[in-house]
Motif scaffolding. Structure first.
Motif, mmCIF file in Angstrom:
data_model
loop_
_atom_site.group_PDB
_atom_site.id
_atom_site.type_symbol
_atom_site.label_atom_id
_atom_site.label_comp_id
_atom_site.label_asym_id
_atom_site.label_seq_id
_atom_site.Cartn_x
_atom_site.Cartn_y
_atom_site.Cartn_z
ATOM 1 N N GLN A 218 -22.346 -105.566 -56.127
ATOM 2 C CA GLN A 218 -23.187 -104.807 -57.051
ATOM 3 C C GLN A 218 -24.255 -104.138 -56.196
ATOM 4 O OE1 GLN A 218 -26.451 -106.034 -60.344
ATOM 5 N NE2 GLN A 218 -24.450 -107.010 -60.598
ATOM 6 N N ASP A 258 -21.095 -101.197 -59.917
ATOM 7 C CA ASP A 258 -20.299 -102.418 -59.825
ATOM 8 C C ASP A 258 -18.992 -102.056 -59.131
ATOM 9 O OD1 ASP A 258 -19.343 -104.980 -60.171
ATOM 10 O OD2 ASP A 258 -19.315 -104.910 -62.367
ATOM 11 N N ASP A 299 -17.627 -99.253 -62.008
ATOM 12 C CA ASP A 299 -18.504 -99.168 -63.179
ATOM 13 C C ASP A 299 -19.877 -98.674 -62.745
ATOM 14 O OD1 ASP A 299 -19.335 -99.403 -65.874
ATOM 15 O OD2 ASP A 299 -18.149 -101.236 -66.093
ATOM 16 N N LEU A 301 -23.792 -98.712 -64.179
ATOM 17 C CA LEU A 301 -24.651 -99.364 -65.162
ATOM 18 C C LEU A 301 -25.993 -98.664 -65.322
ATOM 19 C CD1 LEU A 301 -23.954 -103.039 -64.048
ATOM 20 C CD2 LEU A 301 -22.593 -101.549 -65.524
ATOM 21 N N HIS A 302 -26.290 -97.767 -64.390
ATOM 22 C CA HIS A 302 -27.538 -97.005 -64.443
ATOM 23 C C HIS A 302 -27.363 -95.769 -63.573
ATOM 24 C CE1 HIS A 302 -31.978 -96.292 -64.212
ATOM 25 N NE2 HIS A 302 -31.644 -95.788 -63.040
ATOM 26 N N ASP A 307 -30.262 -96.150 -68.362
ATOM 27 C CA ASP A 307 -29.491 -97.385 -68.391
ATOM 28 C C ASP A 307 -28.243 -97.179 -69.244
ATOM 29 O OD1 ASP A 307 -31.414 -98.575 -66.864
ATOM 30 O OD2 ASP A 307 -32.373 -99.658 -68.515
ATOM 31 N N LEU A 309 -25.791 -99.828 -69.808
ATOM 32 C CA LEU A 309 -25.160 -101.092 -70.181
ATOM 33 C C LEU A 309 -24.580 -101.062 -71.588
ATOM 34 C CD1 LEU A 309 -27.690 -103.705 -68.767
ATOM 35 C CD2 LEU A 309 -25.301 -103.478 -68.102
ATOM 36 N N ARG A 316 -19.661 -94.665 -69.378
ATOM 37 C CA ARG A 316 -20.011 -95.208 -68.058
ATOM 38 C C ARG A 316 -19.056 -94.681 -66.996
ATOM 39 N NH1 ARG A 316 -19.602 -100.151 -70.726
ATOM 40 N NH2 ARG A 316 -18.325 -101.066 -69.062
ATOM 41 N N TYR A 362 -20.824 -103.221 -71.506
ATOM 42 C CA TYR A 362 -20.852 -104.138 -70.369
ATOM 43 C C TYR A 362 -21.498 -105.444 -70.818
ATOM 44 C CZ TYR A 362 -21.057 -105.462 -65.427
ATOM 45 O OH TYR A 362 -20.874 -106.081 -64.215
#
Length: 508
Positions: A218, A258, A299, A301-302, A307, A309, A316, A362
């Motif tokens: 990550q 990710d 992936d 996530l931000h 954001d 998520l 995403r 997520y």
């Protein structure tokens, strides 16, 4: 709160297989704890020191030989303070003052408390399955919705901090947790599918991508500041300079990705997993340092202040494609021919494919059905419980492994079989040395170890058996590799083993 209260609760947890009873026991302790005691008591009862590693090994503790106190007097706060002091004793000449501090602490502990402290400091109490029970207990004790606690835990990555927020501020305090650049979040996990057809049928609108035989990473970037974490949230930034530079060069200002990282051969095929993992630690080996890692992100996530998520995977994935470039993991959105992707992945030397629901958000924690993994060979991640001394060519080596599955209700691993197949000479030598370092006890034939090593096992399924307490036994099991990137809490559960039962097999 006395340390004895935590020791008594730990004993009660070990004495029952009932998840409901475990939750009630933990919730009672949480309600009785003062705010300043919550973080350490949650750590103690899930086998994780708030201080992390404190530089004390099994041999040091075994050689203390301190006469125990006759009556319990140590408080949770005092023990936590002493452990912080011990963790701060470092550098040249630290051995003597650290031992003196341990003598002082253990001299105030009863015999039961001493045993508990030894198991706590050496990691023997660490059972990741108990984290799930503790999450349920936090929700019960604080009287807040379970999904709110789970989300806060995912975002904080720290169960003690989550518990403190829940018990002192309720749902409102838990809602304050946000994705924070530079603070890792718990990763989302996948469940196995029996076949590609089953996985595709479960997710008609799906993203299908390669499942690689790499190490989970990550990455966080905020301007020029980059951090890289493993699946267990351990920071490895200092060991992977090439990943840091690569992420720093991505076309964005801030991002959380990710993915997987692999060491590749000159022809682009994945090197053995252990070679990838060798880069995650500090090493003086020039050949290891020269082994470059290639990331494959799956992936986002931000991205640049937003954001993602709670956005569906389709959004995403669109963000990921904007930023990952050539480092996007191979795959297709709603592919016309998923079987071709599976064949291509296997031909490239990878494990199979992932089939992911494009409408899913997520979510970390329990393995759900939103992500399904399809592999050519069925494997399970199990915990090593013991090993037997070998015979013939393996005389002098610890060989036959005793294997345990994770108890989803927080108990000790449940033995499901043995195997000596698949062990190379290199692995035999390594595990013989390693097992004696984490030894609990032994007899003439077997060395029993602390349950902290995870090993990936290939098998033909399981069969009903009265030989082991879980009621099942592995069929034709062989060692694939050890998994240093996983903790016992990441191991497969006894339910996952039972899910592989082969119909019509006779009891062994």
């Amino acid at each position: 709160m006395l340390l004895a209260d935590a020791v008594q609760a730990s004993a009660a947890l070990s004495a029952t297989r009932s998840r409901k009873t475990k939750i009630a026991t933990l919730a009672e302790v949480l309600r009785a704890a003062a705010p300043e005691e919550l973080a350490p008591v949650v750590g103690f009862l899930t086998g994780q020191l708030v201080q992390g590693r404190i530089g004390v090994g099994w041999r040091t503790l075994a050689e203390l030989g301190v006469t125990p106190a006759s009556e319990p007097a140590l408080t949770i706060a005092e023990v936590d303070s002493r452990l912080t002091d011990i963790a701060g004793i470092t550098g040249s000449g630290s051995g003597k003052p650290r031992t003196e501090a341990l003598h002082e602490l253990f001299g105030r502990a009863t015999e039961d408390e001493q045993r508990f402290l030894v198991r706590l400091m050496t990691g023997e109490l660490r059972q990741g399955a108990l984290e799930g029970v503790m999450v349920d207990a936090v929700a019960a004790a604080a009287e807040v919705p379970l999904d709110v606690v789970r989300r806060a835990f995912m975002l904080s990555g720290r169960l003690p901090a989550t518990a403190v927020a829940a018990m002192t501020g309720g749902a409102a305090a838990l809602g304050e947790f946000r994705l924070e650049l530079g603070r890792p979040i718990r990763p989302m996990l996948a469940s196995p599918a029996e076949s590609l057809a089953e996985a595709v049928a479960a997710h008609p609108s799906a993203l299908v991508e390669y499942k690689m035989d790499g190490a989970r990473i990550q990455v966080h970037r905020d301007g020029d500041e980059v951090h890289v974490y493993t699946r267990t949230l351990r920071e490895i930034t200092g060991s992977v300079a090439e990943l840091v530079e690569l992420v720093r060069a991505l076309p964005c200002t801030s991002v959380v990705l990710d993915g997987e990282t692999l060491a590749l051969t000159d022809d682009g095929r994945p090197r053995p997993f252990q070679e990838t993992m060798s880069r995650f630690g500090s090493t003086r080996d020039e050949q290891v340092r020269a082994l470059l890692l290639r990331p494959y992100f799956f992936d986002c996530l931000h991205l640049d202040g937003e954001d993602l998520l709670d956005a569906p995977l389709r959004e995403r994935n669109a963000a990921l494609r904007k930023v990952a470039g050539e480092h996007l993991i191979p795959g297709e959105v709603e592919p016309a021919d998923p079987a071709r992707l599976l064949a291509d992945s296997l031909a490239a030397g990878h494990e199979g494919v992932m089939v992911k629901d494009l409408d899913s958000v997520y979510a970390a924690g329990r393995r759900g059905s939103a992500w399904l993994k399809v592999k050519q060979v069925h494997t399970l991640d199990l915990v090593v419980l013991a090993a037997e001394w070998g015979h013939g060519r393996r005389t002098g080596y610890l060989s036959n492994l005793h294997l345990g599955a994770r108890d989803p209700d927080g108990g000790p691993p449940i033995m499901v079989g043995k195997t000596f197949k698949g062990l190379t000479d290199e692995l035999l030598a390594w595990q013989t040395e390693k097992f004696q370092q984490i030894e609990r006890e032994r007899d003439d034939w077997t060395v029993h170890v602390r349950p902290e090593l995870v090993v990936e096992i290939e098998l033909d399924g399981a069969q009903v058996s009265t030989r082991y307490p879980g009621g099942v036994a592995l069929r034709f099991a062989r060692v694939v590799r050890y998994r240093p990137d996983k903790d016992p809490g990441d191991a497969d559960t006894i339910d996952a083993v039972r899910a592989t039962l082969v119909s019509g097999t006779p009891p062994s």
